[in-house]
Write an enzyme that holds these catalytic residues in place. Structure first.
Site, PDB file in Angstrom:
ATOM      1  N   CYS A  12       0.697  -1.213   0.072  1.00 60.80           N
ATOM      2  CA  CYS A  12       0.213   0.437   0.023  1.00 60.80           C
ATOM      3  C   CYS A  12       0.514   1.418  -0.204  1.00 60.80           C
ATOM      4  O   CYS A  12       2.087   0.836  -0.044  1.00 60.80           O
ATOM      5  CB  CYS A  12      -0.748  -0.235   1.353  1.00 60.80           C
ATOM      6  N   CYS A  15       3.565   1.816   2.637  1.00 60.95           N
ATOM      7  CA  CYS A  15       5.099   1.054   2.170  1.00 60.95           C
ATOM      8  C   CYS A  15       5.655   2.371   1.401  1.00 60.95           C
ATOM      9  O   CYS A  15       7.056   1.953   1.625  1.00 60.95           O
ATOM     10  CB  CYS A  15       5.109  -0.313   1.453  1.00 60.95           C
ATOM     11  N   ASP A 436       5.817  27.723 -32.244  1.00 64.67           N
ATOM     12  CA  ASP A 436       6.908  28.039 -33.309  1.00 64.67           C
ATOM     13  C   ASP A 436       6.052  27.743 -35.008  1.00 64.67           C
ATOM     14  O   ASP A 436       5.474  26.944 -34.819  1.00 64.67           O
ATOM     15  CB  ASP A 436       7.646  27.286 -32.954  1.00 64.67           C
ATOM     16  N   ASP A 639      14.785  26.149 -30.535  1.00 66.71           N
ATOM     17  CA  ASP A 639      12.869  26.283 -29.487  1.00 66.71           C
ATOM     18  C   ASP A 639      14.049  25.711 -28.368  1.00 66.71           C
ATOM     19  O   ASP A 639      12.686  25.653 -27.303  1.00 66.71           O
ATOM     20  CB  ASP A 639      11.661  25.625 -29.608  1.00 66.71           C
TER      21      ASP A 639
END
Lengths: 749, 224
Positions: A12, A15, A436, A639
């Site tokens: 779970c 843990c 762009d 870019d």
């Protein structure tokens, strides 16, 4: 140094939180992220101050298993086999416990559910043979406890380590039931036959069985959530045909080295990345790019692992092997994304970490409160067990990672690579998107858009002459004309004389015709009369196109306009984004006129033109300073700074390393429709996570008071721990099922 | 996994073994102990019953008897039975002609069962307790534990019981004669008018294990 470890023994969120806590405390550990759903830990550490072995040792000391993940392709199968074995073992355990739990429940509850008229053998009648009845239950409970022994070993170990988890709750709840039942057996042996009503073996047995059922279903569902990565891994072929001394050798993929010449026959998969040395073919690269149209390959072209050679026989030289291939990079990217945590998940993890101890305290307090108020020990114990069992936070722990796994996996299926949970979460908040221009909105390579003829010349003849003149030219505009002629299947005529006029054009002689190709300035210098074409020329320029004039023997023959054309999907994608309420802008280094022409074509109102590459990130920053959440869409190389500056960087590329490194999201296809699709996927995933968290939290918020007997206070029923176990298992399964709904996600097209 | 299969197999093997073990019949064995205490406490009221070939435990007021057989092969109509004065019932309207034959004899009403025809042999002397032990051994289904009253009982048949307290020191009803009223009411008895007997609802389980409440005539005694 960053390493990924395979973690075993987690049940779970408590843990994963525990592992993060103990490892983070180690000297030299910079960062650790443990993912419950993928059962992996990504740990960044300083190798000078600590070692991976020490980290593994620390994890093992905390009660879990840790192993390094090997990077070879063979691991795929090992992992798959391990998972399959784990699922099989869980199912066997479930069925073993079911075989014993059904008769246990039958005998325990059968006598109480009199209206169903379950026949119970006289020797097991609880009122007449209470000890037989009790021994029968013990005997039936032993195999169930054996099947669920892991809950006890892990659960109590976790308590000893002061980090109780889900198993601790199950172990404590069922142990309480078993110990009290054994005490009741002792009472029966002492002649207190009324103690037969204090037997709770069936509660322990059925709880373990239901939890095993939940765990089995959870394991199956978890497997499904990582199907995307399995699909990607399954794409890689297992062997390659290597050519040595003109002989063919079939070798395992792991043995292929850089520089090997590899033969690929039609229909075969390309085993590693490389460059074609011989042969022509078309290659289906859809598994990498999502693009269904095969790509033509000839000597010098790159080929990628897992793509399919359609029709020709080729030889290629291996350039990237093993974990360096584009496919391996994509798998790594998707795995990292699936293993990463969204900020929303971190909040759930923090809650889960405190949850178990708080629940234990609530259970003890409720037990004491009821007992002190005068209720029987049996009643108070029922409350105690029900709270421990119903409050397991496994649904909470699964809520976000499963949705992220399915979401990112689904994205990968459509060629949308999302680099992490954070990116996935941030994407849905985007309200401004900056594109762009070159290579993003447009194709990025000039194409012939218009051919206007004059002086009676035919369109084909004009194109043939111009292309013949430009043949061999390295100028992008000339290349566009040559490509157009090739595409139309025109023959090239012989050029007898050639002269370049720098900055203006060329002058050639073809078939005894003296041709002049170039801009308006060249034509004016040579006194070519442009009457009749000037208006057309202005119109083309206004559309962002570059007109090239062609004159033959001193008379204007026509104009061939060249432009970087807008991608087919650009306008549709931008319309879609606008309809989603996003502000769309375009950024480019081009002149304003051309930029505005392109922006007008695709419906973008806000244009940031004449911006140098280094200033693009400043423009993004300006938008952010206006309070906007900005996504930048670019080709991922020039870019890069703007992609990094934006809240979300979306790279359009073919999966190159640069593109992958610079952006948060990589679109494997050059289809801009994947931009709204990525936002749509992010929104769907976050909505799914919120639903999961709502149910997981809501379930506990409602479940704990009911288990604590709040309804009973007002004359309502008391929650039987068996129903608490069923509800708990159901909550995990419902969260996983909800996450799996994302598999039905279909992007805008 | 092999280990777990072995554990499961062992558990399964233990099941019939444990079930077959007579020592697990704690109700049967404990009922013997407590019946012994009743016999000891009422030793003056326990005697051999020649007519019925067994033993008789007479109530403190001398009007009811619980009789259990010494030897089932003796041919007597009842191996376990209750015998009680008919007068209170006759006074309450009992029409003897409406009773089944053999129930009313002179001034006594007798209800009971023929258990079998086994010739019983005893290790030592045949004693009231030894005969009861034989009853537990051979007809265990006749022995009941009544959780609500913390009583053991012998079902003499047709809803009629003889019950005694598991622990006389904590129970105010040390012995109880329990008579099913149905056939008596059918024979004209007005249950409210039967003197010396309590007409009450008693919680029991029906043959399906369903908890039900039934009418009974009860005559409890404290013997300590």
């Amino acid at each position: 140094m960053k390493e990924t470890l395979k973690i075993t023994g987690m049940t779970c969120a408590a843990c994963s939180a525990r592992i993060e806590k103990v490892v983070a405390k180690m000297e030299g550990v910079e960062e650790i992220s443990v993912n419950l759903a993928t059962e992996k830990a990504v740990v960044a550490y300083d190798p000078v101050r600590t070692t991976l072995d020490q980290i593994k040792e620390r994890i093992e000391k905390a009660g879990y298993g840790a192993a390094e993940i090997q990077k070879k392709a063979a691991v795929v199968d090992e992992d798959k086999l391990r998972k399959e074995k784990e699922i099989k073992t869980l199912w066997i355990k479930f069925w073993v416990s079911t075989v014993f739990a059904v008769p246990l429940l039958y005998f325990a509850m059968g006598s109480m559910i009199w209206w169903l008229r379950f026949p119970i053998p006289f020797v097991f009648n609880p009122m007449q043979f209470p000890l037989n009845y009790a021994i029968l239950q013990i005997v039936l409970t032993i195999p169930i406890v054996a099947a669920g022994y892991r809950f006890y070993t892990v659960g109590y170990k976790a308590i000893l380590n002061r980090s109780p988890n889900m198993d601790s709750l199950i172990a404590m709840g069922t142990t309480a039931a078993i110990i009290y039942s054994l005490y009741s057996v002792y009472e029966i042996m002492q002649g207190n036959f009324g103690a037969v009503e204090g037997l709770y073996f069936e509660t322990a047995g059925v709880i373990i069985t239901l939890i095993l059922l939940g765990k089995s279903l959870e394991a199956v569902s978890k497997g499904r959530t990582s199907e995307a990565i399995k699909k990607l891994m399954g794409l890689a072929p297992k062997t390659a045909t290597v050519i040595k001394d003109d002989k063919e050798y079939e070798v395992p993929i792991e043995d292929v080295e850089i520089g090997h010449i590899i033969l690929v026959k039609p229909g075969e998969k390309i085993p590693v990345d490389g460059v074609v040395t011989e042969g022509n073919t078309s290659v289906d690269e859809s598994m990498l790019t999502g693009e269904s149209i095969p790509v033509e390959k000839r000597a010098g072209d790159s080929v990628y692992a897992a793509s399919i050679n359609k029709n020709g026989l080729i030889r290629f030289e291996a350039k990237k092997v093993g974990g360096d291939t584009a496919l391996a990079q994509i798998i790594k990217l998707v795995e990292e994304a699936q293993g990463s945590k969204a900020p929303i998940a971190q909040m759930a993890d923090v809650v889960s970490g405190y949850f178990v101890p708080i629940v234990f305290v609530i259970a003890v307090l409720a037990f004491l409160a009821w007992f002190i108020s005068g209720e029987s020990l049996v009643f108070s114990l029922t409350i105690f067990i029900a709270i421990l069992v119903i409050a397991c936070p496994c649904a909470l722990g699964l809520a976000t990672p499963t949705a992220i796994m399915v979401g990112t996996g689904k994205g990968a299926e459509y060629g949308i690579l999302i680099k992490g949970g954070e990116a996935l979460e941030t994407t849905h908040k985007i309200n401004t998107i900056v594109f762009d221009k070159t290579g993003t909105i447009t194709e990025g390579k000039p194409e012939v858009t218009d051919i206007i003829t004059a002086d009676g010349i035919q369109r084909t003849e004009l194109l043939q002459l111009a292309a013949s003149a430009e043949k061999g030219s390295e100028h992008p505009l000339g290349e566009a004309i040559v490509n157009k002629a090739e595409a139309e299947g025109l023959e090239f005529l012989k050029v007898s004389e050639f002269a370049a006029i720098p900055g203006h054009g060329i002058e050639v002689v073809i078939a005894e015709k003296k041709l002049l190709l170039g801009n308006r300035k060249l034509m004016k210098e040579r006194s070519i009369d442009l009457t009749g074409l000037e208006q057309e020329s202005d119109r083309l320029a206004g559309e962002g196109k570059t007109p090239m004039y062609i004159a033959a023997d001193g008379r204007i023959s026509g104009i061939i306009a060249v432009a970087d054309v807008v991608k087919a999907s650009s306008q549709k994608a931008i319309d879609k984004l606008k309809s989603m309420g996003l502000e769309v802008a375009m950024i480019t280094g081009d002149n304003r006129k051309t930029a505005e022409a392109i922006a007008k074509q695709v419906g973008i109102d806000r244009v940031l033109a004449e911006v140098l590459p280094q200033d693009k990130s400043n423009e993004v920053k300006k938008l952010q300073s206006e309070g906007k959440q900005v996504a930048m869409v670019g080709d991922g190389i020039n870019d890069a700074p703007a992609l990094a500056q934006a809240d979300i960087g979306i790279a359009i590329g073919s999966g190159t390393d640069v593109a992958m490194e610079s952006a948060d999201i990589v679109l494997m296809k050059s289809d801009l429709m994947d931009v709204p699709a990525a936002i749509q996927l992010s929104k769907s995933t976050i909505r799914n996570i919120k639903q999961n968290l709502f149910w997981a939290f809501g379930y506990n918020v409602i479940g704990i008071p009911i288990a604590a007997g709040v309804l009973h206070l007002f004359g309502g029923p008391l929650l039987n721990p068996i129903f608490a176990a069923a509800a708990m298992s159901l909550s995990s399964v419902s969260v996983l099922t909800n996450a799996l709904r994302l598999k039905r996600f279909k992007p805008f097209r | 996994m092999k280990k777990k299969i072995i554990i499961a197999a062992l558990a399964m093997a233990l099941l019939p073994l444990l079930a077959a073990c007579a020592d697990t019949d704690v109700v049967g064995s404990e009922s013997v102990n407590s019946f012994k205490e009743v016999l000891t406490a009422m030793d003056q009221n326990v005697s051999e019953d020649e007519m019925n070939g067994g033993w008789a435990l007479v109530s403190p007021d001398g009007t009811e008897r619980f009789i259990w057989s010494r030897d089932y092969s003796s041919g007597n109509p009842h191996d376990v039975m209750l015998e009680f004065d008919a007068k209170p019932f006759l006074d309450a309207g009992l029409d003897p002609s409406k009773l089944a034959p053999g129930i009313l004899a002179e001034d006594k009403i007798m209800v009971g069962s023929d258990l079998g025809d086994e010739e019983l042999s005893y290790k030592g002397d045949a004693t009231p307790l030894a005969s009861y032990e034989k009853l537990v051994e051979l007809y265990r289904d006749r022995i009941k534990y009544h959780a609500d009253l913390d009583h053991y009982g012998v079902n003499v048949g047709d809803g009629n019981m003889f019950e005694w307290a598991k622990d006389m020191s904590t129970n105010d009803k040390d012995i109880v004669f329990v008579v099913d009223p149905a056939q008596l009411i059918d024979a004209g008895v007005d249950p409210e008018k039967v003197e010396g007997w309590v007409f009450a609802k008693v919680k029991v389980m029906d043959e399906n294990g369903k908890p039900i409440e039934v009418d009974k005539f009860l005559k409890p005694f404290s013997i300590q």
